[in-house]
Design a protein around this motif. Structure first.
Motif, mmCIF file in Angstrom:
data_model
loop_
_atom_site.group_PDB
_atom_site.id
_atom_site.type_symbol
_atom_site.label_atom_id
_atom_site.label_comp_id
_atom_site.label_asym_id
_atom_site.label_seq_id
_atom_site.Cartn_x
_atom_site.Cartn_y
_atom_site.Cartn_z
ATOM 1 N N UNK A 204 0.916 -1.385 0.033
ATOM 2 C CA UNK A 204 -0.080 0.132 -0.104
ATOM 3 C C UNK A 204 0.978 1.272 0.031
ATOM 4 N N UNK A 205 2.031 1.074 -0.568
ATOM 5 C CA UNK A 205 3.184 2.347 -0.534
ATOM 6 C C UNK A 205 2.385 3.731 -1.313
ATOM 7 N N UNK A 206 2.567 4.748 -0.733
ATOM 8 C CA UNK A 206 1.807 6.098 -1.189
ATOM 9 C C UNK A 206 2.808 6.544 -2.284
ATOM 10 N N UNK A 207 2.150 7.397 -3.244
ATOM 11 C CA UNK A 207 2.743 7.944 -4.116
ATOM 12 C C UNK A 207 3.525 9.203 -3.917
ATOM 13 N N UNK A 208 4.649 9.364 -4.748
ATOM 14 C CA UNK A 208 5.365 10.701 -4.501
ATOM 15 C C UNK A 208 6.029 11.279 -5.811
ATOM 16 N N UNK A 209 6.090 12.499 -6.214
ATOM 17 C CA UNK A 209 6.707 12.835 -7.252
ATOM 18 C C UNK A 209 8.169 12.273 -7.550
ATOM 19 N N UNK A 210 9.030 11.842 -6.399
ATOM 20 C CA UNK A 210 10.274 11.495 -6.451
ATOM 21 C C UNK A 210 10.364 9.735 -6.742
ATOM 22 N N UNK A 211 9.281 9.099 -6.760
ATOM 23 C CA UNK A 211 9.256 7.782 -7.078
ATOM 24 C C UNK A 211 9.865 7.655 -8.477
ATOM 25 N N UNK A 212 10.114 8.348 -9.349
ATOM 26 C CA UNK A 212 10.718 8.073 -10.530
ATOM 27 C C UNK A 212 12.031 7.859 -10.359
ATOM 28 N N UNK A 213 12.658 8.153 -9.152
ATOM 29 C CA UNK A 213 14.215 7.582 -8.915
ATOM 30 C C UNK A 213 13.752 6.456 -7.978
ATOM 31 N N UNK A 214 13.810 5.187 -8.801
ATOM 32 C CA UNK A 214 13.450 4.113 -8.314
ATOM 33 C C UNK A 214 14.492 3.323 -7.307
ATOM 34 N N UNK A 215 15.611 3.948 -7.165
ATOM 35 C CA UNK A 215 16.546 3.160 -6.252
ATOM 36 C C UNK A 215 16.718 4.153 -4.810
ATOM 37 N N UNK A 216 15.911 5.231 -4.924
ATOM 38 C CA UNK A 216 16.110 5.891 -3.581
ATOM 39 C C UNK A 216 15.061 6.967 -3.596
ATOM 40 N N UNK A 217 13.918 6.911 -4.281
ATOM 41 C CA UNK A 217 12.789 8.205 -3.967
ATOM 42 C C UNK A 217 11.609 7.832 -3.617
ATOM 43 N N UNK A 218 11.617 6.714 -2.865
ATOM 44 C CA UNK A 218 10.232 6.290 -2.600
ATOM 45 C C UNK A 218 10.095 6.885 -1.103
#
Length: 344
Positions: A204-218
């Motif tokens: 159930x992880x939430x979205x964030x704009x930085x999610x596009x950095x898959x190795x460290x943006x979540x």
């Protein structure tokens, strides 16, 4: 059982695996409740729980950490969890930095099937592909795609022939993998990165704009990440049986190691996660698997794959080896919990 408070903090922050650039404000939103056994007085706690709590408050490895939340559990759910200090609970959303790597690797392997992975894909997951990012520029702008995060305006990932086959801890490997697989996805909105990841992992992880950095943006909370760890040890993922496959040396001075932040003795790196161990009578043995984040978020599963542990905190200002600090503290608390004896 006790339920946690009714609010948590969402960081309106752009994030990187190894740092951060700029932060917005925080907002409070209604939080999902989460049942975790918690003692409210010394008399209400077991000997093991009290030993864990005392260690969190007094041990040398935990005292400098500030406020945090610690939890231990099994595939059936949490056994015991507690906040140290105020403002951090099981549902506090925070940047998890490099703890993102384990999630992305789990989703990627789940989506492809391990048997279908080629050698290049495995090398991008164990950080020996030669694809290294040249910049730590933030990928947290609204509307940015995975493809754009890979490019010269942000990460500027490049291929280095001399690093192919050598361990180089860096998000560029995974950014290249995501470029080829989910390059058009954005951090938020329709068909976001997290839509893809949650669908494959059942998280159930939430979205964030930085999610596009898959190795460290979540971003996420202990409660969000707990879902992944429970499913992992319950053998619900392709990665569940592959935690030691394709592992490469990853400690400082190890063979074919070019760059690593690992400073706690010998270790290996598997598919998107560290393989921890200890040497007894000259023999190195696996003790667990982890994916510590640069700001202090530390998820862990033991070698027997019947326990998980989390230490959730976020220290971005003046951060220095915060993942290792969390690892040391979390493991000290775990030892106290298992022995029923407070640790120094």
């Amino acid at each position: 059982m006790k339920r946690y408070g009714r609010t948590y903090l969402i960081w309106a922050c752009g994030l990187l695996a190894l740092g951060s650039i700029g932060c917005g404000s925080m907002e409070e939103v209604p939080a999902p409740t989460s049942d975790v056994p918690q003692g409210t007085s010394r008399a209400a706690l077991t000997v093991n729980e009290q030993a864990a709590l005392d260690t969190a408050n007094t041990s040398a490895s935990c005292q400098p950490l500030g406020n945090f939340y610690w939890e231990i559990g099994t595939g059936a759910g949490p056994l015991y969890g507690f906040p140290r200090g105020s403002g951090v609970s099981a549902t506090t959303v925070m940047p998890i930095a490099s703890a993102s790597k384990w999630l992305y690797a789990g989703a990627y392997v789940q989506s492809k099937g391990y048997a279908n992975l080629g050698p290049d894909e495995k090398k991008r997951l164990n950080f020996t592909s030669g694809f290294i990012d040249e910049s730590t520029t933030l990928c947290g702008d609204a509307g940015t795609t995975v493809s754009e995060c890979y490019g010269p305006a942000y990460k500027n990932v490049s291929y280095r022939l001399l690093q192919n086959g050598r361990f180089f801890y860096n998000g560029g490997h995974m950014q290249k993998l995501a470029l080829d697989d989910i390059g058009a996805r954005k951090g938020t909105g329709v068909a976001s990165v997290m839509d893809w990841l949650n669908a494959w992992l059942g998280t159930p992880l939430p979205e964030s704009d930085s999610d596009v950095a898959v190795a460290g943006g979540f971003s996420g909370s202990a409660a969000h990440y707990r879902t992944f760890l429970m499913k992992l040890i319950n053998n619900q993922y392709e990665l569940s049986s592959k935690l030691t496959v394709d592992a490469v040396p990853s400690w400082q001075g190890g063979p074919n190691v070019s760059s690593t932040p690992w400073t706690a003795g010998q270790a290996y790196y598997g598919l998107g996660h560290w393989i921890e161990g200890e040497t007894v009578n000259g023999v190195w043995t696996v003790t667990g698997h982890s994916s510590a984040g640069a700001f202090g978020f530390y998820p862990w599963v033991n070698a027997a794959k019947d326990r998980y542990m989390l230490l959730a905190r976020s220290r971005q200002l003046g951060a220095n080896e915060e993942g290792e600090k969390s690892r040391a503290c979390a493991q000290t608390i775990r030892k106290a919990y298992e022995l029923g004896v407070p640790q120094p």
